[in-house]
Design a protein around this motif. Structure first.
Motif, PDB file in Angstrom:
ATOM      1  N   LEU A 161       0.846  -1.209   0.000  1.00 28.22           N
ATOM      2  CA  LEU A 161       0.000   0.000   0.000  1.00 28.22           C
ATOM      3  C   LEU A 161       0.878   1.254   0.000  1.00 28.22           C
ATOM      4  O   LEU A 161       0.614   2.224  -0.730  1.00 28.22           O
ATOM      5  N   ALA A 162       1.935   1.242   0.801  1.00 29.49           N
ATOM      6  CA  ALA A 162       2.845   2.398   0.874  1.00 29.49           C
ATOM      7  C   ALA A 162       3.494   2.678  -0.482  1.00 29.49           C
ATOM      8  O   ALA A 162       3.611   3.842  -0.901  1.00 29.49           O
ATOM      9  N   LYS A 163       3.897   1.627  -1.188  1.00 26.60           N
ATOM     10  CA  LYS A 163       4.514   1.811  -2.518  1.00 26.60           C
ATOM     11  C   LYS A 163       3.514   2.424  -3.491  1.00 26.60           C
ATOM     12  O   LYS A 163       3.856   3.297  -4.287  1.00 26.60           O
ATOM     13  N   ARG A 164       2.269   1.941  -3.422  1.00 24.78           N
ATOM     14  CA  ARG A 164       1.239   2.505  -4.320  1.00 24.78           C
ATOM     15  C   ARG A 164       0.976   3.976  -3.988  1.00 24.78           C
ATOM     16  O   ARG A 164       0.755   4.797  -4.866  1.00 24.78           O
ATOM     17  N   ILE A 165       0.996   4.295  -2.683  1.00 24.32           N
ATOM     18  CA  ILE A 165       0.798   5.680  -2.241  1.00 24.32           C
ATOM     19  C   ILE A 165       1.931   6.569  -2.765  1.00 24.32           C
ATOM     20  O   ILE A 165       1.696   7.663  -3.281  1.00 24.32           O
ATOM     21  N   GLU A 166       3.166   6.073  -2.672  1.00 22.43           N
ATOM     22  CA  GLU A 166       4.314   6.843  -3.181  1.00 22.43           C
ATOM     23  C   GLU A 166       4.184   7.044  -4.691  1.00 22.43           C
ATOM     24  O   GLU A 166       4.425   8.149  -5.204  1.00 22.43           O
ATOM     25  N   ASP A 167       3.755   6.004  -5.399  1.00 23.16           N
ATOM     26  CA  ASP A 167       3.582   6.093  -6.861  1.00 23.16           C
ATOM     27  C   ASP A 167       2.490   7.091  -7.255  1.00 23.16           C
ATOM     28  O   ASP A 167       2.512   7.635  -8.357  1.00 23.16           O
ATOM     29  N   MET A 168       1.534   7.300  -6.360  1.00 24.60           N
ATOM     30  CA  MET A 168       0.456   8.264  -6.650  1.00 24.60           C
ATOM     31  C   MET A 168       0.939   9.712  -6.559  1.00 24.60           C
ATOM     32  O   MET A 168       0.204  10.630  -6.911  1.00 24.60           O
ATOM     33  N   GLY A 169       2.150   9.896  -6.029  1.00 30.64           N
ATOM     34  CA  GLY A 169       2.677  11.253  -5.923  1.00 30.64           C
ATOM     35  C   GLY A 169       2.568  11.859  -4.541  1.00 30.64           C
ATOM     36  O   GLY A 169       2.718  13.078  -4.366  1.00 30.64           O
ATOM     37  N   ALA A 170       2.329  11.028  -3.541  1.00 28.71           N
ATOM     38  CA  ALA A 170       2.235  11.550  -2.170  1.00 28.71           C
ATOM     39  C   ALA A 170       3.578  12.138  -1.734  1.00 28.71           C
ATOM     40  O   ALA A 170       4.631  11.635  -2.105  1.00 28.71           O
ATOM     41  N   ASP A 171       3.526  13.200  -0.924  1.00 29.71           N
ATOM     42  CA  ASP A 171       4.750  13.802  -0.376  1.00 29.71           C
ATOM     43  C   ASP A 171       5.181  13.110   0.911  1.00 29.71           C
ATOM     44  O   ASP A 171       6.338  13.196   1.312  1.00 29.71           O
ATOM     45  N   SER A 172       4.220  12.482   1.607  1.00 33.70           N
ATOM     46  CA  SER A 172       4.533  11.727   2.824  1.00 33.70           C
ATOM     47  C   SER A 172       3.397  10.736   3.078  1.00 33.70           C
ATOM     48  O   SER A 172       2.335  10.826   2.465  1.00 33.70           O
ATOM     49  N   ILE A 173       3.669   9.791   3.997  1.00 34.62           N
ATOM     50  CA  ILE A 173       2.668   8.767   4.349  1.00 34.62           C
ATOM     51  C   ILE A 173       2.378   8.893   5.833  1.00 34.62           C
ATOM     52  O   ILE A 173       3.290   9.065   6.640  1.00 34.62           O
TER      53      ILE A 173
END
Length: 467
Positions: A161-173
């Motif tokens: 999930l974290a990798k997908r979030i990073e791929d979406m362009g998130a600046d932080s998790i």
């Protein structure tokens, strides 16, 4: 591992008073201390979104947009942060993309720097529009994972999930642990895994409901997380976050020292003490919420959901059935694909568990919200729904398998037409979009004040004057 300072997000202006006193802190109670808060050295101050928007309009006769502008005018050095429920924005249904885009645009234009975006089911499709809009407006998009326990929620699940979030362009998790379920040992394991999986900063957010959060933060910080959410001491603990001063004192003089001004923190705490005392005296804060409830870990049920179920059972004169209902909760949750228990899924699962136990037959009575979740209106859960139950809920209807908002037509122009008589600023259309009836009541109240009509007289005719 860790030779860097931990950053602090202060929650007293949003999550802390939402958790402890039903979001009833007024803007005027905040203003006198804001300049001092701006000097402390916080990374950010979470001050808007969540339930504050609804509470401003519904209970406080305040314009939430005006609150944001006032807060922005005082914070010259500190980032302002808000919580946004993805495609639900701050309301209780999915809104069309044009409403989400306009809401994000106006939030950033009025002073928000960081938008924390989450979806109750961790369905990333429900985050796409809000993230894209935040980036377009030059805001920071922090995507939150709704943390929960259960068979499918493995370390692999969270890192994927974290990798997908990073791929979406998130600046932080953000690891959003709304029920205080993340125990120290698991925090170490989770933070290390996330730091190995992604390159963006990790924010740890927990509540002290079960009592473990302060120790969990220490372990998370030692494992390398970058930011933690804390609340100034009078509004910390219980169903709120760990105390800001405790984290500062714990790490003072170490490599992780947040570097906050402890003298100023003491002055800020002194400022909020009488506000807390008044909230308790007025009955806005039940001292019960300041306690520790280890049942949260035993039943994995968030505090708000537990008190909700108890009051439902009381109304039905069936308090003796609580244990049966608590045993039914994981079964219902499994039937609908193991969603995290956070608004709105916590209410849906809790109410259905009560009905299943009291009617003597599982799903003899099914709530409309339960049918909606099984139809796919809220999005996709981590595991599939129970097929027989889905058939019982929606019959021969086609379940929704696409992103639910793809089925919604643009609605902003239509909404603007409906409320044009009240419109005094661009933002009014968005207040109306989220809470039509409540916003109209507020617009009438605002007009009365502007026309020098005594709001007390006005309110006597329209609704109870808020305490």
């Amino acid at each position: 591992m860790g030779d860097k300072k931990i950053k602090i997000t202060e929650t007293v202006l949003r999550d802390a008073h939402q958790s402890l006193m039903a979001t009833r802190m007024r803007t005027e109670e905040m203003v006198p201390i804001l300049d001092k808060m701006d000097q402390v050295g916080y990374y950010s101050v979470e001050c808007w979104g969540g339930a504050t928007f609804d509470a401003c309009l519904r209970f406080l006769n305040e314009d939430p947009w005006e609150r944001l502008r006032v807060l922005r005018s005082h914070f010259k050095n500190t980032k302002l942060q808000m919580l946004l429920r993805g495609q639900n924005i701050l309301g209780y249904r999915h809104y069309a993309d044009d409403v989400v885009e306009a809401f994000v645009q106006r939030s950033i234009a009025n002073g928000i720097d960081i938008i924390r975006i989450f979806d109750a089911l961790n369905d990333t499709r429900n985050l796409e529009t809000a993230v894209r809009a935040t980036k377009k407006e030059g805001g920071e998009a922090q995507i939150a994972m709704a943390y929960t326990l259960g068979e499918p929620y493995t370390i692999d699940y969270w890192t994927d999930l974290a990798k997908r979030i990073e791929d979406m362009g998130a600046d932080s998790i953000c690891v959003k642990d709304m029920a205080g379920l993340l125990v120290p040992e698991k925090a170490t394991e989770l933070v290390i895994a996330l730091k190995n999986a992604v390159d963006i900063p990790i924010d740890l957010h927990s509540h002290c409901t079960s009592g473990v959060a302060p120790i969990t933060y220490v372990r998370g910080i030692e494992a390398g997380c970058d930011i933690v959410d804390t609340a100034i001491s009078p509004f910390s603990g219980g169903t709120s976050q760990p105390a800001t001063e405790v984290i500062e004192e714990t790490f003072m003089g170490t490599d992780h020292d947040p570097g906050l001004d402890i003298g100023l923190l003491s002055e800020i705490a002194d400022y909020f003490k009488p506000i807390k005392a008044k909230a308790i005296a007025d009955g806005q804060m039940d001292p019960k919420v300041l306690g520790t409830d280890i049942n949260a870990l035993i039943y994995q049920v968030p505090g708000g959901m537990l008190s909700n179920m108890i009051s439902q059972l009381k109304e039905m004169k069936a308090e003796d059935k609580l244990t049966e209902v608590l045993e039914e909760v994981p079964r219902v949750r499994k039937d609908i694909g193991y969603p995290p228990l956070v608004t709105p899924s916590s209410q849906i699962v809790g109410t259905q568990a009560v009905l299943n136990v009291l009617s003597g037959e599982r799903y003899k009575i099914m709530t409309e919200e339960m049918r909606k979740i099984l139809r796919g209106e809220y999005g996709k859960t981590v595991l599939d729904f129970d097929k027989d139950l889905q058939k019982k809920a929606i019959g021969d209807d086609e379940p929704i398998t696409c992103r639910p908002a793809d089925l919604l037509k643009p609605e902003l122009k239509e909404l603007e037409k409906k409320m044009s008589a009240y419109k005094q600023q661009e933002e009014d259309v968005l207040s109306y979009a989220l809470f039509p009836d409540v916003a109209c009541e507020f617009f009438k109240y605002r007009e009365a004040v502007q026309n020098n009509i005594d709001p007390a007289i006005y309110d006597a005719k329209h609704r109870a004057y808020p305490v």
